[in-house]
Write an enzyme that holds these catalytic residues in place. Structure first.
Site, PDB file in Angstrom:
ATOM      1  N   GLY A  14      -3.983  -6.872  -5.494  1.00  0.00           N
ATOM      2  CA  GLY A  14      -4.936  -5.856  -5.945  1.00  0.00           C
ATOM      3  C   GLY A  14      -4.793  -5.590  -7.430  1.00  0.00           C
ATOM      4  O   GLY A  14      -4.956  -4.460  -7.894  1.00  0.00           O
ATOM      5  N   SER A  59      -6.579  -6.580  -9.988  1.00  0.00           N
ATOM      6  CA  SER A  59      -7.749  -6.739 -10.853  1.00  0.00           C
ATOM      7  C   SER A  59      -8.315  -5.410 -11.345  1.00  0.00           C
ATOM      8  O   SER A  59      -9.151  -5.392 -12.249  1.00  0.00           O
ATOM      9  CB  SER A  59      -8.850  -7.516 -10.124  1.00  0.00           C
ATOM     10  OG  SER A  59      -9.319  -6.780  -9.001  1.00  0.00           O
ATOM     11  N   ARG A  60      -7.863  -4.313 -10.748  1.00  0.00           N
ATOM     12  CA  ARG A  60      -8.392  -3.012 -11.183  1.00  0.00           C
ATOM     13  C   ARG A  60      -7.420  -1.894 -10.799  1.00  0.00           C
ATOM     14  O   ARG A  60      -6.465  -2.102 -10.050  1.00  0.00           O
ATOM     15  CB  ARG A  60      -9.763  -2.742 -10.552  1.00  0.00           C
ATOM     16  CG  ARG A  60      -9.744  -2.619  -9.039  1.00  0.00           C
ATOM     17  CD  ARG A  60     -11.125  -2.319  -8.487  1.00  0.00           C
ATOM     18  NE  ARG A  60     -11.093  -2.113  -7.035  1.00  0.00           N
ATOM     19  CZ  ARG A  60     -12.142  -1.753  -6.311  1.00  0.00           C
ATOM     20  NH1 ARG A  60     -13.313  -1.568  -6.901  1.00  0.00           N
ATOM     21  NH2 ARG A  60     -12.025  -1.586  -5.005  1.00  0.00           N
ATOM     22  N   ASP A 114      -8.884 -13.380  -0.175  1.00  0.00           N
ATOM     23  CA  ASP A 114      -9.490 -12.301   0.592  1.00  0.00           C
ATOM     24  C   ASP A 114      -8.532 -11.948   1.718  1.00  0.00           C
ATOM     25  O   ASP A 114      -8.286 -12.754   2.619  1.00  0.00           O
ATOM     26  CB  ASP A 114     -10.840 -12.746   1.165  1.00  0.00           C
ATOM     27  CG  ASP A 114     -11.594 -11.628   1.852  1.00  0.00           C
ATOM     28  OD1 ASP A 114     -10.955 -10.636   2.282  1.00  0.00           O
ATOM     29  OD2 ASP A 114     -12.835 -11.730   1.978  1.00  0.00           O
ATOM     30  N   ASN A 140       0.183  -3.907  -3.563  1.00  0.00           N
ATOM     31  CA  ASN A 140      -0.678  -2.810  -4.007  1.00  0.00           C
ATOM     32  C   ASN A 140      -2.055  -2.811  -3.360  1.00  0.00           C
ATOM     33  O   ASN A 140      -2.664  -1.751  -3.198  1.00  0.00           O
ATOM     34  CB  ASN A 140      -0.833  -2.874  -5.537  1.00  0.00           C
ATOM     35  CG  ASN A 140      -1.940  -1.977  -6.039  1.00  0.00           C
ATOM     36  OD1 ASN A 140      -1.809  -0.761  -6.094  1.00  0.00           O
ATOM     37  ND2 ASN A 140      -3.074  -2.579  -6.409  1.00  0.00           N
ATOM     38  N   SER A 163       0.809   5.993  -0.204  1.00  0.00           N
ATOM     39  CA  SER A 163      -0.165   7.030  -0.549  1.00  0.00           C
ATOM     40  C   SER A 163       0.386   8.384  -0.124  1.00  0.00           C
ATOM     41  O   SER A 163       1.233   8.473   0.772  1.00  0.00           O
ATOM     42  CB  SER A 163      -1.494   6.767   0.170  1.00  0.00           C
ATOM     43  OG  SER A 163      -2.353   7.881   0.100  1.00  0.00           O
ATOM     44  N   TYR A 184      -6.464   5.213   7.666  1.00  0.00           N
ATOM     45  CA  TYR A 184      -5.706   5.081   6.418  1.00  0.00           C
ATOM     46  C   TYR A 184      -4.278   5.585   6.594  1.00  0.00           C
ATOM     47  O   TYR A 184      -3.314   4.920   6.191  1.00  0.00           O
ATOM     48  CB  TYR A 184      -6.423   5.847   5.315  1.00  0.00           C
ATOM     49  CG  TYR A 184      -5.930   5.537   3.923  1.00  0.00           C
ATOM     50  CD1 TYR A 184      -6.128   4.280   3.362  1.00  0.00           C
ATOM     51  CD2 TYR A 184      -5.295   6.503   3.158  1.00  0.00           C
ATOM     52  CE1 TYR A 184      -5.698   3.993   2.079  1.00  0.00           C
ATOM     53  CE2 TYR A 184      -4.865   6.236   1.865  1.00  0.00           C
ATOM     54  CZ  TYR A 184      -5.072   4.980   1.330  1.00  0.00           C
ATOM     55  OH  TYR A 184      -4.640   4.697   0.058  1.00  0.00           O
ATOM     56  N   LYS A 206      -0.737   3.515   6.068  1.00  0.00           N
ATOM     57  CA  LYS A 206       0.197   3.917   5.017  1.00  0.00           C
ATOM     58  C   LYS A 206       1.523   4.398   5.600  1.00  0.00           C
ATOM     59  O   LYS A 206       2.585   4.219   4.984  1.00  0.00           O
ATOM     60  CB  LYS A 206      -0.433   4.981   4.113  1.00  0.00           C
ATOM     61  CG  LYS A 206      -1.588   4.441   3.267  1.00  0.00           C
ATOM     62  CD  LYS A 206      -1.164   3.228   2.438  1.00  0.00           C
ATOM     63  CE  LYS A 206      -2.277   2.689   1.557  1.00  0.00           C
ATOM     64  NZ  LYS A 206      -1.856   1.525   0.744  1.00  0.00           N
TER      65      LYS A 206
END
Length: 233
Positions: A14, A16-17, A56, A79, A127, A140, A144
């Site tokens: 993850g 790229s951003r 992916d 991440n 998180s 979620y 987590k």
């Protein structure tokens, strides 16, 4: 604090951003060779010593697993993640499989398969929703919390050669956050944080880099919450 990651090889999923991008760029700035893994090709110019691997996480990742098994690395940052917000009764099996694959199964497999040198570090990005929750967060929070379990169990199994920790960010200023929330929503959420603001990505990255650095020689199996005090109110 000044870090030195020269001669270190890192993988950031993850990357790229958002938080992952910040961690990857900071590792580069301190001398590391960094592979970033993401589904989409970054829309920004990669610096020298950074290589993008396209994958992916909701599809087959055999090639990525083989690459990490056959090449030594020093740092693994798990991440990549997604969020699906739905009432429990509306969650589909497809929703469950997708978020489990990306948020938990892939970190598990990469932790298992990566050829991490002695003295290496794994940091799993969890998180605040691993330590508290709210309605519509069943998917979620489940993943987590699973990340915390993965962190604790692997920290025991991989010790003393590899240190494994989790970092649980709170509300953070990222592109996705700013796209998802209008100004009034961000203001309302920030007002609930004792620090009265969201975290900046570099504040999360600083913690991650410390855990990955030579300065960390004994912290392992921990979930470190960085949320401006939000989970205390």
């Amino acid at each position: 604090m000044t870090f030195d990651f020269r001669d270190k090889v890192a993988v950031v999923t993850g990357g790229s951003r958002g938080i992952g991008k910040q961690i990857a760029l900071d590792l580069i700035n301190y001398g590391a060779m960094v592979y970033i893994v993401s589904r989409n090709i970054p829309d920004w110019e990669l610096p020298r010593k950074m290589i993008h691997i396209q994958a992916d996480f909701n599809e087959d990742i055999t090639e990525l697993r083989l690459f990490l098994n056959q090449n030594e690395i020093d740092i693994l940052i798990n991440n990549a993640g997604i969020n699906i917000i739905k009432p429990l009764k509306e969650v589909t099996e497809e929703d469950y499989d997708k978020i489990q694959n990306i948020n938990l199964k892939v970190p598990y497999l990469l932790s298992k398969d990566s050829n991490i040198r002695k003295g290496g570090k794994i940091v799993n990005i969890a998180s605040i929703w691993s330590v508290k929750t709210k309605s519509w967060r069943s998917l979620y929070s489940t993943t987590k919390n699973g990340i915390i379990g993965l962190t604790k169990s692997t920290s025991v199994e991989l010790a003393p050669n590899i240190l494994v920790n989790a970092v649980s960010p709170g509300f953070t200023n990222t592109e996705l956050t700013n796209q998802s929330l209008i100004h009034s929503e961000r203001y309302d959420l920030a007002s609930q944080v004792p620090m009265k603001r969201f975290a900046e990505t570099n504040e999360i990255s600083n913690l991650v880099l410390f855990l990955c650095s030579d300065s960390n020689t004994y912290i392992t199996g921990q979930n470190i919450v960085i949320d401006g005090g939000f989970t205390n109110v």
